[in-house]
Design a protein around this motif. Structure first.
Motif, PDB file in Angstrom:
ATOM      1  N   GLN A  89      12.952   1.017 -94.120  1.00 34.65           N
ATOM      2  CA  GLN A  89      13.983   2.004 -94.587  1.00 34.65           C
ATOM      3  C   GLN A  89      13.521   2.673 -95.864  1.00 34.65           C
ATOM      4  OE1 GLN A  89      17.489   0.459 -96.612  1.00 34.65           O
ATOM      5  NE2 GLN A  89      18.636   1.389 -95.097  1.00 34.65           N
ATOM      6  N   GLU A 134      17.904  -5.459 -87.958  1.00 36.70           N
ATOM      7  CA  GLU A 134      17.682  -4.163 -87.744  1.00 36.70           C
ATOM      8  C   GLU A 134      16.725  -3.407 -86.884  1.00 36.70           C
ATOM      9  OE1 GLU A 134      19.215  -3.655 -92.714  1.00 36.70           O
ATOM     10  OE2 GLU A 134      17.053  -4.200 -91.947  1.00 36.70           O
ATOM     11  N   THR A 135      15.572  -3.991 -86.800  1.00 41.58           N
ATOM     12  CA  THR A 135      14.829  -3.283 -85.859  1.00 41.58           C
ATOM     13  C   THR A 135      15.421  -3.546 -84.533  1.00 41.58           C
ATOM     14  OG1 THR A 135      12.784  -4.273 -87.378  1.00 41.58           O
ATOM     15  CG2 THR A 135      12.326  -3.763 -84.966  1.00 41.58           C
ATOM     16  N   ARG A 191      17.885   4.747 -91.383  1.00 42.00           N
ATOM     17  CA  ARG A 191      16.400   4.958 -91.629  1.00 42.00           C
ATOM     18  C   ARG A 191      15.979   5.522 -92.951  1.00 42.00           C
ATOM     19  NH1 ARG A 191      13.208   4.026 -87.284  1.00 42.00           N
ATOM     20  NH2 ARG A 191      14.289   4.115 -85.394  1.00 42.00           N
ATOM     21  N   SER A 207       7.854   3.629 -89.723  1.00 39.81           N
ATOM     22  CA  SER A 207       8.856   3.274 -88.920  1.00 39.81           C
ATOM     23  C   SER A 207       9.512   2.047 -89.057  1.00 39.81           C
ATOM     24  CB  SER A 207       8.724   3.340 -87.383  1.00 39.81           C
ATOM     25  OG  SER A 207       7.551   2.881 -86.777  1.00 39.81           O
ATOM     26  N   LEU A 231      17.732  -0.778 -84.138  1.00 43.57           N
ATOM     27  CA  LEU A 231      17.171   0.709 -84.195  1.00 43.57           C
ATOM     28  C   LEU A 231      16.541   0.824 -82.616  1.00 43.57           C
ATOM     29  CD1 LEU A 231      15.776   0.854 -87.621  1.00 43.57           C
ATOM     30  CD2 LEU A 231      17.321   2.163 -86.863  1.00 43.57           C
TER      31      LEU A 231
END
Length: 127
Positions: A78, A112-113, A4, A75, A116
């Protein structure tokens, strides 16, 4: 694993220099006005984190926190900690070095989302 928060090589070099001078460090980005929205560097333990602070990860071995309201806003990105010439008006440890940290960002990819989201929310405070 998706990070992050990350750091540029130039910022990493400044952080290493500050660690040699001050020992362990920590970062906090509050989202306040003016320089309060810049990442601030403190000697470890000099800034108290609480339940409203989100631990994003580490940069150059230093914990990095962000205020909860700012985390909600950022959020989906990055954070990339960089350094530029100049002096901020805050109490961040890099000021005497004639530089200041700043935050750049990039939007996470869909993959990536998803990664996460599967990992769950980051911890709060010093958890």
């Amino acid at each position: 694993m998706v990070e992050r928060v990350t750091v540029t090589p130039a910022a990493a070099a400044v952080i290493e220099k500050l660690k040699a001078i001050h020992g362990d460090l920590a970062f906090h980005q509050s989202g306040g006005c003016c320089d309060g929205s810049a990442p601030m560097c403190f000697a470890a333990g000099e800034f108290r984190t609480g339940a409203q602070d989100v631990r994003l990860g580490e940069i150059v071995g230093c914990q990095f926190f962000i205020g909860a309201a700012q985390f909600e806003y950022w959020s989906h990105t990055q954070l990339i900690i960089d350094v530029v010439p100049g002096r901020g008006a805050g109490f961040s440890l890099e000021a005497p070095e004639g530089v200041r940290f700043l935050t750049r960002s990039r939007v996470f990819t869909d993959e990536e989302t998803a990664e996460l989201e599967a990992a769950g929310p980051p911890p709060r405070g010093n958890a």
